[in-house]
Design an enzyme around this catalytic site. Structure first.
Site, PDB file in Angstrom:
ATOM      1  N   GLU A 354       0.651  -1.306   0.092  1.00 54.85           N
ATOM      2  CA  GLU A 354      -0.094   0.062   0.027  1.00 54.85           C
ATOM      3  C   GLU A 354       1.012   1.281  -0.056  1.00 54.85           C
ATOM      4  O   GLU A 354       0.489   2.479  -0.559  1.00 54.85           O
ATOM      5  CB  GLU A 354      -0.970   0.122   1.344  1.00 54.85           C
ATOM      6  CG  GLU A 354      -2.044  -1.230   0.967  1.00 54.85           C
ATOM      7  CD  GLU A 354      -2.915  -1.217  -0.080  1.00 54.85           C
ATOM      8  OE1 GLU A 354      -2.859   0.031  -0.809  1.00 54.85           O
ATOM      9  OE2 GLU A 354      -3.587  -2.087  -0.517  1.00 54.85           O
ATOM     10  N   ASP A 413      -7.386  -8.074   9.382  1.00 59.33           N
ATOM     11  CA  ASP A 413      -8.557  -7.038   9.189  1.00 59.33           C
ATOM     12  C   ASP A 413      -8.420  -5.900  10.251  1.00 59.33           C
ATOM     13  O   ASP A 413      -8.633  -5.058  10.030  1.00 59.33           O
ATOM     14  CB  ASP A 413      -9.862  -7.783   9.077  1.00 59.33           C
ATOM     15  CG  ASP A 413     -10.254  -8.273   7.605  1.00 59.33           C
ATOM     16  OD1 ASP A 413      -9.561  -8.000   6.879  1.00 59.33           O
ATOM     17  OD2 ASP A 413     -11.453  -8.937   7.495  1.00 59.33           O
ATOM     18  N   TYR A 421      -0.454   2.865   4.591  1.00 59.54           N
ATOM     19  CA  TYR A 421      -0.590   3.745   3.362  1.00 59.54           C
ATOM     20  C   TYR A 421       0.406   4.986   3.517  1.00 59.54           C
ATOM     21  O   TYR A 421       1.216   5.326   2.582  1.00 59.54           O
ATOM     22  CB  TYR A 421      -1.880   4.124   3.255  1.00 59.54           C
ATOM     23  CG  TYR A 421      -2.936   3.060   2.549  1.00 59.54           C
ATOM     24  CD1 TYR A 421      -3.341   1.940   3.508  1.00 59.54           C
ATOM     25  CD2 TYR A 421      -3.295   3.139   1.308  1.00 59.54           C
ATOM     26  CE1 TYR A 421      -4.406   1.149   3.345  1.00 59.54           C
ATOM     27  CE2 TYR A 421      -4.330   2.160   1.117  1.00 59.54           C
ATOM     28  CZ  TYR A 421      -4.832   0.999   2.128  1.00 59.54           C
ATOM     29  OH  TYR A 421      -5.429   0.084   1.544  1.00 59.54           O
TER      30      TYR A 421
HETATM   31  N1  BES Z   1      -6.198  -3.131  -1.531  1.00 61.75           N
HETATM   32  C1  BES Z   1      -6.815  -2.161  -0.741  1.00 61.75           C
HETATM   33  C2  BES Z   1      -8.297  -2.409  -0.384  1.00 61.75           C
HETATM   34  C3  BES Z   1      -7.972  -3.388   0.820  1.00 61.75           C
HETATM   35  C4  BES Z   1      -7.178  -3.299   1.856  1.00 61.75           C
HETATM   36  C5  BES Z   1      -8.904  -4.646   0.974  1.00 61.75           C
HETATM   37  C6  BES Z   1      -7.263  -4.302   2.874  1.00 61.75           C
HETATM   38  C7  BES Z   1      -8.837  -5.634   1.968  1.00 61.75           C
HETATM   39  C8  BES Z   1      -7.751  -5.575   2.807  1.00 61.75           C
HETATM   40  C9  BES Z   1      -7.028  -1.187  -2.038  1.00 61.75           C
HETATM   41  O1  BES Z   1      -6.153  -0.993  -3.031  1.00 61.75           O
HETATM   42  C10 BES Z   1      -7.040   0.213  -1.417  1.00 61.75           C
HETATM   43  O2  BES Z   1      -6.268   0.496  -0.901  1.00 61.75           O
HETATM   44  N2  BES Z   1      -8.338   0.657  -1.533  1.00 61.75           N
HETATM   45  C11 BES Z   1      -8.483   2.221  -0.848  1.00 61.75           C
HETATM   46  C12 BES Z   1      -8.555   3.037  -2.108  1.00 61.75           C
HETATM   47  C13 BES Z   1      -7.855   4.336  -1.752  1.00 61.75           C
HETATM   48  C14 BES Z   1      -6.676   4.378  -1.031  1.00 61.75           C
HETATM   49  C15 BES Z   1      -7.786   5.207  -2.868  1.00 61.75           C
HETATM   50  C16 BES Z   1      -9.833   2.323  -0.233  1.00 61.75           C
HETATM   51  O3  BES Z   1     -10.522   1.301  -0.529  1.00 61.75           O
HETATM   52  O4  BES Z   1     -10.181   3.324   0.281  1.00 61.75           O
HETATM   53 ZN    ZN Z   2      -4.379  -0.114  -2.082  1.00 63.60          ZN
END
Ligand code: BES
Ligand code: ZN
Length: 658
Positions: A354, A413, A421
């Site tokens: 991330e 989770d 991030y």
């Molecule tokens: N991979 C993630 C979503 C995710 C994280 C699913 C952890 C399951 C467990 C996805 O790439 C993500 O980061 N989504 C963000 C988008 C945003 C940072 C632009 C979201 O869902 O908010």
């Molecule tokens: Zn992501």
């Protein structure tokens, strides 16, 4: 000796492996685990066998809300201990039959459930498998109502109310609730998908050209085939089926969504998707997956986006009619390199997925704005605000505020938050500034080339970086100043970068006026008026509202109401804005937004919005929060349902994105 060599291959010398397994796991697996795996969130013995190919053949049964079918794994023995036990992850899956080497095999058992990892499936073979030999294992299974990866919607729960819908969400450890597998990002394999369904099907592979493009007229099932030839971890297995139409959004891209929402979705993405891909390609290297498509899901989709290869899954809130949320696509498209090609070896090193993705996403933002880096800093400033919220929520000394976290015995989770991030982004940004952008730019393609098709941990990252610049004395000297242990293991904030604030200066100036006005209305001649925010982008409003949320004391109720009214913040189509404003209002004890909040909580299941809203609502009206949850329980995806339940019962953690 051989064991040692393998150990070195599997577990790089500098890897900090957990030598102590949780006691219960230890007992269960003591006879079979040779090397402690570097992923503590799998119960599979993937250090004995590795999946080298997987085929999943399922039938979608909407009436029973289950998938039934067969998963076939080609496993390779990777130790010379000739182990005769194969242990796969599985959770709430019904096992019907097993065959080994094409022959029916009865010697298997589901071991006792270990929360939160499931009931591992142990298959005992007649004899051990010698090093490097392959063994084919096929398991006939059915998913159950406890499956955490799938959401089933009745026709009444969909937008046009005509057909049922189903979709999967496997990251982080939910693939095991669809089919038994080595459910760890440390194992990657090519996949074949066969899906029978009465409705159109999408999957995280390339669709066969012979696949049907519409539902059969008589409602009978049709068969769809997909191939993913790039090796992927189990968490990137994805399928969806429902009343789905398709429209082009670029030379290698299609958007798919419910037919009546198709033209709006097409408009939202058609001008930017290809530009975003090309920008990412200019930072890393050419896109490796063939097509890049987007599936816009029903509103209960629990994330903004999920980077399923070939088909990004996206929340319908991205289609806001103003192209203000397409940064989600820049993010998910960036995962095509970080995460999907180069994968974190365990969820403890999630920042490699991330943080890198956030870094590339922000490089895209700058490139698409005439290479103006103020735009990536703009996005990073929003990220820093989210990091601040996460720090406040967890507390600055919490384990989950570290870049590399300890997840032994824990549910990934529960650990997810903006920390990987933003702390991950900040780390890469720090390295870039330390050695210079042009120099760092040379490392980026090298890193992705080196780890393409593989999984790595933070120590591999460090080694790759230091080695790449070994012969460059001046860069090496700069890199030698990095305090790796502090970056990896110190909880709390990283050093705050010196962001270019040119795109937010006006925003902060207005927030300051509100602060003074709030403290003492008589000390200022400021009176809020609609023109204060004239010409602002959605993200500028987001930064403004974040600044208000960060005030040391809440706005007086009346002021929150003025703000909502003069800036038209209620009922905004862009949920990034409305949901933040509702938080401002609830923190200010403005009961008048409760109705709107309840309405939104019944319309959107994206956790980024749902969780902070419940967190505020429960503070001002617990009964209403609980009633709202009960009413929408079935609307939410199982992952979201579980998280909100934890939140309402006061369990700390389990926070995602602010
Ligand atoms: N991979 C993630 C979503 C995710 C994280 C699913 C952890 C399951 C467990 C996805 O790439 C993500 O980061 N989504 C963000 C988008 C945003 C940072 C632009 C979201 O869902 O908010
Ligand atoms: Zn992501």
């Amino acid at each position: 000796m051989l064991l040692l060599t393998l150990r070195q291959t599997l577990l790089p010398a500098k890897t900090r492996v957990s030598l102590i397994l949780p006691r219960r796991l230890n007992r269960m697996a003591s006879t079979t685990i040779i090397n402690p795996p570097r992923d503590p969130n799998t119960l599979s013995n993937y250090n004995n066998f590795r999946t080298t190919a997987t085929a999943v053949d399922v039938e979608v049964d909407f009436s029973k809300q289950m998938l039934k079918g067969k998963v076939s794994h080609k496993l390779q023995s990777i130790t010379d201990a000739a182990t005769n036990e194969i242990i796969l992850d599985s959770s709430h899956v019904l096992i019907k039959d097993i065959s080994v080497g094409g022959k029916s095999h009865k010697d298997f058992e589901l071991l006792a459930r270990v929360e939160p990892y499931g009931s591992p499936l142990k298959i005992t073979l007649e004899k051990g498998i010698p090093l490097s030999d392959f063994i084919d294992v096929s398991i006939t299974f059915e998913t159950t109502s406890k499956c955490t990866a799938l959401q089933w919607l009745t026709p009444a729960q969909t937008s046009n109310k005509k057909h049922p819908y189903m979709f999967s969400q496997c990251e982080a450890i939910h693939a095991r609730s669809i089919f038994p597998c080595q459910d760890t990002p440390d194992v990657k394999a090519p996949f074949k998908f066969t899906v029978k369904s009465p409705l159109p099907v999408i999957a995280s592979g390339i669709a066969d050209s012979s696949n049907p493009t519409t539902a059969s007229s008589d409602g009978t099932s049709q068969t769809y085939h997909f191939t993913q030839s790039v090796p992927i971890p189990s968490y990137l297995y994805a399928i969806a089926s429902g009343d789905i139409g398709f429209a082009p959004i670029g030379p290698r891209s299609t958007v798919a969504t419910s037919p009546e929402a198709l033209s709006a979705a097409q408009w939202e993405f058609k001008d930017d998707t290809e530009r975003q891909l090309q920008a990412a390609e200019s930072v890393v290297f050419p896109y490796k997956w063939g097509q890049y498509n987007i599936l816009v899901l029903p509103p209960s989709f629990p994330f903004g986006g999920m980077e399923n290869p070939i088909y990004t899954f996206a929340t319908p809130t991205v289609v806001s009619g103003d192209r203000q949320n397409i940064d989600v696509i820049a993010h998910e498209a960036s995962h095509s390199w970080s995460g999907n090609l180069v994968t974190n070896a365990s969820w403890e090193h999630f920042w490699l997925n991330e943080g890198w993705t956030t870094y590339i996403e922000r490089r895209i933002q700058a490139i698409l704005h005439d290479n103006n880096d103020a735009w990536r800093d703009f996005s990073a400033i929003i990220g820093w605000a989210a990091l601040t919220e996460a720090m406040e929520h967890f507390g600055e000394d919490h384990e989950f505020t570290k870049l590399v976290v300890d997840l032994k015995g824990k549910d990934p989770d529960d650990a997810f938050s903006t920390v990987p991030y933003e702390k991950g982004f900040t780390f890469l940004y720090y390295i870039e500034k330390l050695i210079g952008k042009d120099t760092f730019d040379k490392f980026i393609p090298h890193y992705f080339k080196t780890w393409e098709g593989k999984s790595l941990d933070s120590y591999d990252f460090k080694d790759t970086l230091l080695k790449f610049f070994e012969s460059d004395a001046s860069t090496s000297k700069k890199l030698a100043t990095i305090d790796w242990d502090t970056w990896f293991y110190k909880p709390g904030y990283p050093p705050k970068p010196d962001f270019d604030t040119s795109l937010v200066d006006g925003v902060y100036a207005l927030a300051k006026k509100w602060e003074t006005f709030t403290r003492d209305p008589n000390s200022t001649d400021f009176t809020p008026k609609p023109s204060d925010i004239e010409g602002w982008t959605g993200n500028q409003l987001v930064v403004f509202l974040e600044a208000i949320l960060n005030f040391s004391s809440p706005l007086p109720t009346q002021h929150a109401r003025y703000m909502g009214k003069y800036y038209s913040l209620v009922d905004r189509e862009n949920v990034e804005i409305s949901s933040r404003f509702y938080q401002v209002a609830m923190i200010s004890r403005d009961d008048s937004v409760k109705g709107k909040v309840v309405e939104l909580l019944g319309q959107v299941g994206r956790m980024k919005y749902v969780r902070p809203l419940y967190r505020c609502l429960v503070q001002i009206d617990r009964t209403l929060a609980e009633e709202t949850f009960e009413k929408n329980r079935e609307f939410y995806h199982p992952i979201c349902r579980n998280m909100v339940q934890k939140l309402l019962s006061g369990v700390k953690g389990g926070k995602f994105n602010g």
